[in-house]
Design a protein around this motif. Structure first.
Motif, PDB file in Angstrom:
ATOM      1  N   ASN A  83       0.802  -1.223   0.000  1.00  0.00           N
ATOM      2  CA  ASN A  83       0.000   0.000   0.000  1.00  0.00           C
ATOM      3  C   ASN A  83       0.833   1.271   0.000  1.00  0.00           C
ATOM      4  OD1 ASN A  83      -3.093  -0.605   0.374  1.00  0.00           O
ATOM      5  ND2 ASN A  83      -1.995  -2.145   1.586  1.00  0.00           N
ATOM      6  N   GLY A  84       2.154   1.139  -0.057  1.00  0.00           N
ATOM      7  CA  GLY A  84       3.009   2.314  -0.096  1.00  0.00           C
ATOM      8  C   GLY A  84       3.233   2.962   1.249  1.00  0.00           C
ATOM      9  N   TYR A  85       2.861   2.282   2.343  1.00  0.00           N
ATOM     10  CA  TYR A  85       3.127   2.827   3.672  1.00  0.00           C
ATOM     11  C   TYR A  85       4.610   2.694   4.019  1.00  0.00           C
ATOM     12  CZ  TYR A  85      -1.906   1.896   3.861  1.00  0.00           C
ATOM     13  OH  TYR A  85      -3.242   1.821   3.580  1.00  0.00           O
ATOM     14  N   ILE A  86       5.268   1.729   3.414  1.00  0.00           N
ATOM     15  CA  ILE A  86       6.723   1.577   3.486  1.00  0.00           C
ATOM     16  C   ILE A  86       7.231   1.583   2.055  1.00  0.00           C
ATOM     17  CG2 ILE A  86       8.651   0.112   4.191  1.00  0.00           C
ATOM     18  CD1 ILE A  86       7.175   1.262   6.566  1.00  0.00           C
ATOM     19  N   VAL A  87       8.211   2.445   1.780  1.00  0.00           N
ATOM     20  CA  VAL A  87       8.717   2.602   0.410  1.00  0.00           C
ATOM     21  C   VAL A  87      10.243   2.592   0.416  1.00  0.00           C
ATOM     22  CG1 VAL A  87       6.684   3.894  -0.322  1.00  0.00           C
ATOM     23  CG2 VAL A  87       8.663   5.134   0.590  1.00  0.00           C
ATOM     24  N   GLU A  88      10.792   2.578  -0.774  1.00  0.00           N
ATOM     25  CA  GLU A  88      12.248   2.633  -0.918  1.00  0.00           C
ATOM     26  C   GLU A  88      12.752   4.007  -0.509  1.00  0.00           C
ATOM     27  OE1 GLU A  88      14.293   0.178  -1.765  1.00  0.00           O
ATOM     28  OE2 GLU A  88      12.646  -1.263  -2.020  1.00  0.00           O
ATOM     29  N   TRP A  89      13.821   4.032   0.269  1.00  0.00           N
ATOM     30  CA  TRP A  89      14.447   5.296   0.662  1.00  0.00           C
ATOM     31  C   TRP A  89      15.141   5.914  -0.546  1.00  0.00           C
ATOM     32  CZ3 TRP A  89      14.347   9.063   3.866  1.00  0.00           C
ATOM     33  CH2 TRP A  89      15.456   9.889   4.059  1.00  0.00           C
ATOM     34  N   PRO A  90      14.884   7.204  -0.842  1.00  0.00           N
ATOM     35  CA  PRO A  90      15.458   7.809  -2.043  1.00  0.00           C
ATOM     36  C   PRO A  90      16.928   8.180  -1.920  1.00  0.00           C
ATOM     37  CG  PRO A  90      14.162   9.431  -0.855  1.00  0.00           C
ATOM     38  CD  PRO A  90      13.966   8.127  -0.131  1.00  0.00           C
ATOM     39  N   GLY A  91      17.479   8.108  -0.718  1.00  0.00           N
ATOM     40  CA  GLY A  91      18.888   8.452  -0.532  1.00  0.00           C
ATOM     41  C   GLY A  91      19.742   7.208  -0.367  1.00  0.00           C
ATOM     42  N   ASP A  92      21.000   7.413  -0.012  1.00  0.00           N
ATOM     43  CA  ASP A  92      21.945   6.311   0.112  1.00  0.00           C
ATOM     44  C   ASP A  92      22.353   6.044   1.556  1.00  0.00           C
ATOM     45  OD1 ASP A  92      22.037   6.059  -2.687  1.00  0.00           O
ATOM     46  OD2 ASP A  92      23.535   7.657  -2.806  1.00  0.00           O
ATOM     47  N   GLY A  93      21.704   6.726   2.527  1.00  0.00           N
ATOM     48  CA  GLY A  93      22.215   6.671   3.884  1.00  0.00           C
ATOM     49  C   GLY A  93      21.546   5.678   4.804  1.00  0.00           C
ATOM     50  N   SER A  94      20.575   4.876   4.311  1.00  0.00           N
ATOM     51  CA  SER A  94      19.862   3.963   5.191  1.00  0.00           C
ATOM     52  C   SER A  94      20.389   2.549   5.052  1.00  0.00           C
ATOM     53  CB  SER A  94      18.364   3.980   4.877  1.00  0.00           C
ATOM     54  OG  SER A  94      17.696   2.962   5.576  1.00  0.00           O
ATOM     55  N   ALA A  95      20.663   1.923   6.188  1.00  0.00           N
ATOM     56  CA  ALA A  95      21.158   0.547   6.160  1.00  0.00           C
ATOM     57  C   ALA A  95      20.107  -0.400   5.591  1.00  0.00           C
ATOM     58  CB  ALA A  95      21.560   0.109   7.568  1.00  0.00           C
ATOM     59  N   HIS A  96      18.827  -0.089   5.796  1.00  0.00           N
ATOM     60  CA  HIS A  96      17.755  -0.960   5.324  1.00  0.00           C
ATOM     61  C   HIS A  96      17.270  -0.566   3.930  1.00  0.00           C
ATOM     62  CE1 HIS A  96      17.253  -3.121   9.080  1.00  0.00           C
ATOM     63  NE2 HIS A  96      17.316  -1.978   9.720  1.00  0.00           N
ATOM     64  N   GLN A 112      -5.740   6.690  -5.929  1.00  0.00           N
ATOM     65  CA  GLN A 112      -5.718   5.482  -6.736  1.00  0.00           C
ATOM     66  C   GLN A 112      -4.887   5.628  -8.006  1.00  0.00           C
ATOM     67  OE1 GLN A 112      -7.182   2.671  -5.516  1.00  0.00           O
ATOM     68  NE2 GLN A 112      -6.153   1.581  -7.154  1.00  0.00           N
ATOM     69  N   ASP A 113      -5.089   6.725  -8.729  1.00  0.00           N
ATOM     70  CA  ASP A 113      -4.417   6.873 -10.019  1.00  0.00           C
ATOM     71  C   ASP A 113      -3.227   7.837  -9.985  1.00  0.00           C
ATOM     72  OD1 ASP A 113      -6.280   5.157 -11.261  1.00  0.00           O
ATOM     73  OD2 ASP A 113      -7.731   6.810 -11.395  1.00  0.00           O
ATOM     74  N   ASP A 114      -2.943   8.396  -8.808  1.00  0.00           N
ATOM     75  CA  ASP A 114      -1.863   9.385  -8.723  1.00  0.00           C
ATOM     76  C   ASP A 114      -1.197   9.283  -7.349  1.00  0.00           C
ATOM     77  OD1 ASP A 114      -0.189  11.396  -9.454  1.00  0.00           O
ATOM     78  OD2 ASP A 114      -1.693  12.991  -9.459  1.00  0.00           O
ATOM     79  N   PRO A 115      -0.502   8.176  -7.089  1.00  0.00           N
ATOM     80  CA  PRO A 115       0.029   7.946  -5.746  1.00  0.00           C
ATOM     81  C   PRO A 115       1.154   8.904  -5.382  1.00  0.00           C
ATOM     82  CG  PRO A 115       0.872   6.306  -7.283  1.00  0.00           C
ATOM     83  CD  PRO A 115      -0.162   7.106  -8.031  1.00  0.00           C
ATOM     84  N   ALA A 116       1.376   9.014  -4.082  1.00  0.00           N
ATOM     85  CA  ALA A 116       2.490   9.820  -3.586  1.00  0.00           C
ATOM     86  C   ALA A 116       3.810   9.223  -4.061  1.00  0.00           C
ATOM     87  CB  ALA A 116       2.460   9.871  -2.064  1.00  0.00           C
ATOM     88  N   GLN A 117       4.789  10.083  -4.229  1.00  0.00           N
ATOM     89  CA  GLN A 117       6.120   9.623  -4.640  1.00  0.00           C
ATOM     90  C   GLN A 117       7.180  10.328  -3.804  1.00  0.00           C
ATOM     91  OE1 GLN A 117       6.913   9.848  -8.877  1.00  0.00           O
ATOM     92  NE2 GLN A 117       4.760   9.542  -9.370  1.00  0.00           N
TER      93      GLN A 117
END
Length: 405
Positions: A340-353, A364-369
């Motif tokens: 559902n996009g509540y957890i997403v890929e981190w856009p930076g390089d600083g997270s271990a996870h 529905q047709d225009d999700p957050a980014q």
């Protein structure tokens, strides 16, 4: 994206209010964050949270990073006349001004409401305060724990057997304040679309915390009775309780329609003998015999691992409300939250996870980014001055010599 074309000028520090700008930036708003050219947002240096280091592998701090994704940073000395002039020029082109600075500080910097609306009569002006704009404590400093303390939240948290108030760590009131700031902004934009006029709004940590406690407070104020803290061993509805499983992980049962599911529940547990046990014949008798039933369920759930129990419930009783009690590592890898996009890929390089909390709202047709990590201090100063205000390099060099940024 739904907020493309909306420009927010932000002057914030730490988390509450600040994260509201980040939430709206994920939907396309252009958020320009003003920071002191020497120190920046103090959250950049906040290296510990409740005694635990908050430094990411690249040295950045979690609080600043997660509350400032997708923003642009402009460094300005607002104590200088030239810095205030630039701020007013940006204000004139903005749709929204968002700040969690106190009123007297904003007045000193020339960014109070009266000044701002003279500069831009259509401005949506939103402040995130500690304890609101009226009353004896208006204008004072405030942090997450103050909201928890003054809302009754600390008496709702913790175990029934404890006589001490309990804090919820991790800044839930700060986060709620940021969400409410985003709501105030979007409501203000909707109002302006109808009336053509700017509006002023305030959201506070105290207000956010009291709102979160709506049911508990109103149970007392309207029904005259306080809701006691929960005690796991004293739950009068044992089918709404949590139990330790054989692998030392926990499962949450949350089924208020216990009579509807009782027989199938007993069969799933491998205890059909409980169906006809007169102590547990219906919700009323189970409520009276809750201690005995909790003791039985404590033993039963220890016979399987948590995920085995969850698989059984999904296969045999899919409508029964049950959930795993997750730790942080399980939360960020949870399939439901990821889907559902509540957890997403981190856009930076600083997270271990490499994972982070996304938007709680789904169009529905225009999700957050989440497109960009938080900016470096002042990294967009020249771009904003040139592209948005039409400054040339000679003017920028002069401002730099004057240490405006």
């Amino acid at each position: 994206m739904v907020l493309n074309g909306v420009r927010i000028l932000e002057l914030t520090a730490f988390h509450s209010g600040t994260v509201g700008g980040a939430l709206l930036a994920q939907f396309g708003a252009d958020v320009i964050k003003i920071e002191d050219p020497v120190h920046g947002d103090p959250a950049r240096g906040l290296s510990r949270m409740s005694g635990t280091t908050s430094r990411m592998p690249d040295g950045r701090t979690v609080m600043f990073e997660v509350a400032n994704t997708d923003k642009r940073s402009i460094a300005l000395d607002l104590k200088s006349e030239a810095g205030r002039k630039i701020a007013h020029e940006l204000l004139a082109k903005a749709d929204v001004f968002l700040s969690n600075y106190r009123p007297r500080v904003l007045e000193r910097l020339g960014l109070d409401w009266d000044t701002a609306r003279e500069v831009n009569p259509r401005l949506i002006y939103v402040t995130a305060s500690g304890q609101g704009t009226s009353g004896p404590d208006a204008g004072g400093r405030g942090f997450d724990w103050v909201g928890q303390a003054m809302s009754g939240m600390m008496w709702a948290s913790g175990d029934r057997h404890s006589d001490e108030p309990t804090i919820v760590v991790g800044g839930p009131v700060d986060q709620a304040g940021g969400i409410l700031a985003a709501l105030a902004i979007t409501s203000g934009l909707a109002s302006r679309a109808i009336t053509g006029k700017g509006v002023r709004a305030d959201v506070s940590l105290l207000g956010a915390a009291v709102s979160l406690m709506l049911l508990r407070i109103n149970q007392y104020s309207l029904a005259g009775r306080s809701v006691r803290r929960h005690g796991r061993d004293e739950s009068r509805q044992p089918l709404s309780n949590w139990y330790r499983c054989g692998d030392d992980r926990w499962v949450m049962l949350c089924e208020i329609q216990s009579d509807r599911f009782w027989e199938d529940f007993c069969r799933l547990l491998g205890r059909p003998d409980l169906i006809d046990d007169e102590r547990f014949a219906d919700a009323r008798t189970r409520r009276a015999s809750y201690r005995e039933l909790i003791e039985i369920l404590d033993q039963v759930f220890l016979t399987r691992e948590r995920d085995e129990w969850l698989a059984l419930f999904r296969a045999q009783m899919p409508d029964f409300v049950v959930a795993p009690i997750l730790d942080e590592d399980e939360v960020i890898h949870n399939e439901q939250s990821r889907a559902n996009g509540y957890i997403v890929e981190w856009p930076g390089d600083g997270s271990a996870h490499g994972l982070t909390v996304g938007s709680p709202i789904t169009f529905q047709d225009d999700p957050a980014q989440m497109r960009r990590a938080a900016p470096e201090l002042g990294q967009d100063t020249e771009q904003v001055l040139i592209d948005e205000l039409g400054y040339d390099w000679d003017a920028i060099s002069k401002l730099r010599e004057e240490e405006v940024f």
